[in-house]
Design a protein around this motif. Sequence first.
Motif, PDB file in Angstrom:
ATOM      1  N   GLN A  63       0.106  -0.658   4.195  1.00 13.65           N
ATOM      2  CA  GLN A  63       0.348   0.972   4.102  1.00 13.65           C
ATOM      3  C   GLN A  63       2.089   0.851   4.398  1.00 13.65           C
ATOM      4  O   GLN A  63       2.850   2.001   3.548  1.00 13.65           O
ATOM      5  CB  GLN A  63      -0.808   1.633   4.127  1.00 13.65           C
ATOM      6  CG  GLN A  63      -2.376   0.772   4.069  1.00 13.65           C
ATOM      7  CD  GLN A  63      -2.346   0.939   3.039  1.00 13.65           C
ATOM      8  OE1 GLN A  63      -1.980   1.750   2.083  1.00 13.65           O
ATOM      9  NE2 GLN A  63      -3.633   0.930   2.171  1.00 13.65           N
ATOM     10  N   GLU A  69       2.982   1.899  -4.143  1.00 13.98           N
ATOM     11  CA  GLU A  69       2.081   3.648  -3.872  1.00 13.98           C
ATOM     12  C   GLU A  69       0.647   3.257  -4.723  1.00 13.98           C
ATOM     13  O   GLU A  69      -0.519   2.780  -4.032  1.00 13.98           O
ATOM     14  CB  GLU A  69       2.840   4.638  -4.069  1.00 13.98           C
ATOM     15  CG  GLU A  69       3.595   5.294  -3.083  1.00 13.98           C
ATOM     16  CD  GLU A  69       3.037   5.292  -1.567  1.00 13.98           C
ATOM     17  OE1 GLU A  69       2.225   5.511  -1.778  1.00 13.98           O
ATOM     18  OE2 GLU A  69       4.049   4.605  -1.050  1.00 13.98           O
ATOM     19  N   ARG A  73      -3.238   1.748  -2.394  1.00 13.78           N
ATOM     20  CA  ARG A  73      -3.585   2.779  -2.571  1.00 13.78           C
ATOM     21  C   ARG A  73      -5.457   2.310  -2.379  1.00 13.78           C
ATOM     22  O   ARG A  73      -5.896   2.595  -1.241  1.00 13.78           O
ATOM     23  CB  ARG A  73      -3.487   3.796  -3.280  1.00 13.78           C
ATOM     24  CG  ARG A  73      -4.788   5.148  -3.422  1.00 13.78           C
ATOM     25  CD  ARG A  73      -4.597   5.862  -4.749  1.00 13.78           C
ATOM     26  NE  ARG A  73      -2.995   6.327  -5.366  1.00 13.78           N
ATOM     27  CZ  ARG A  73      -2.006   5.891  -6.006  1.00 13.78           C
ATOM     28  NH1 ARG A  73      -3.108   5.669  -6.980  1.00 13.78           N
ATOM     29  NH2 ARG A  73      -1.231   5.990  -6.311  1.00 13.78           N
ATOM     30  N   ASN A  74      -5.437   1.221  -3.339  1.00 13.45           N
ATOM     31  CA  ASN A  74      -7.174   0.501  -2.597  1.00 13.45           C
ATOM     32  C   ASN A  74      -7.223  -0.672  -2.863  1.00 13.45           C
ATOM     33  O   ASN A  74      -7.865  -1.603  -2.757  1.00 13.45           O
ATOM     34  CB  ASN A  74      -7.723   1.040  -4.537  1.00 13.45           C
ATOM     35  CG  ASN A  74      -7.812   2.488  -5.525  1.00 13.45           C
ATOM     36  OD1 ASN A  74      -7.578   3.046  -4.447  1.00 13.45           O
ATOM     37  ND2 ASN A  74      -7.499   2.234  -6.054  1.00 13.45           N
TER      38      ASN A  74
END
Length: 310
Positions: A63, A69, A73-74
């Motif tokens: 991260q 991105e 994110r998941n």
Amino acid sequence: MKQTAILFFCLMILFPASVFAHPGTLDELGGHFRNSDCTYLLHKPTALAKQAKTKEELIKLIQTYNGNERCKRNLTPERIDLDGHALGGNEDDASLRLGRTYEAALVECVDGDTAKFRVNGHVYTTRFLFIDTPESTIEVEPYGKEASQFTCSRLQQGNIVLETDGNTLFDKYQRLLAWVWVDHRLLQEELAKAGLVEDVYDYGNYKYESRVREAYEEAKRNGVGMYGGRSVAGNERASSETKRESTSDTKREGTPNTDPQAEEEMNQTDRAPSREQEASASERSGHPILYTLLGAAAAAAVYWLIRQLK
């Protein structure tokens, strides 16, 4: 020129730089995201990546140091592929190396020459070294299901050991390459003896290739498994020919004279009585009309005579 520059500037704002980067470019951790499914592949862990002792800790580093991105994110632990490496700097204890043996547990049977095993806490999709069995997943080939059932049955019967060999641990699809032993019996050799190997591949000097090749050639000589007769297409052709022969024999039994001219004459003879019967029926069908007309004429004649007599 000015409009082109403005367009490029807008694209840079709308799309992160990581989208334009080559998918194989490694980040500061030594890995990258696979854009097709957002799996993070840790190809060459750096000292920074080795600070993480768990996948959860590695996610925090990703991260921070990865610029994709959309994918991060998941990100979950299930979407991290360590590519055979170990976390926490204990690589000598946990990672895989060439020319070693590893105890494994079956996770899933895929097909005749592929399965998923858990080794040192990591699940590896494993491609069996040196053999190709018929397909049974996307495309179902003849003997594909038999090969898959044979492999799955064997893997469920004993202790499994994987042995790495050759020039590389993984193929281009990131599948582990290994010899598969089940209770000290080489699975590749057993598949070959059963006539369920359609081909062998030789991309290096493999430790047990002579054993497997010998079993493969023996199965072909003895007509075992997929080498025991015609292919499916051959059987279909044979069945079709048998049906045609059976139909032909039936015709010959029912019609002794098979000469085309004789058959045509026979057909004409058969059709002649039909025409006579049709004519006879037509004549009979006309008689009631004649009788009606004659009756009417007779009645008229009688009526005329009666009028004359009066």
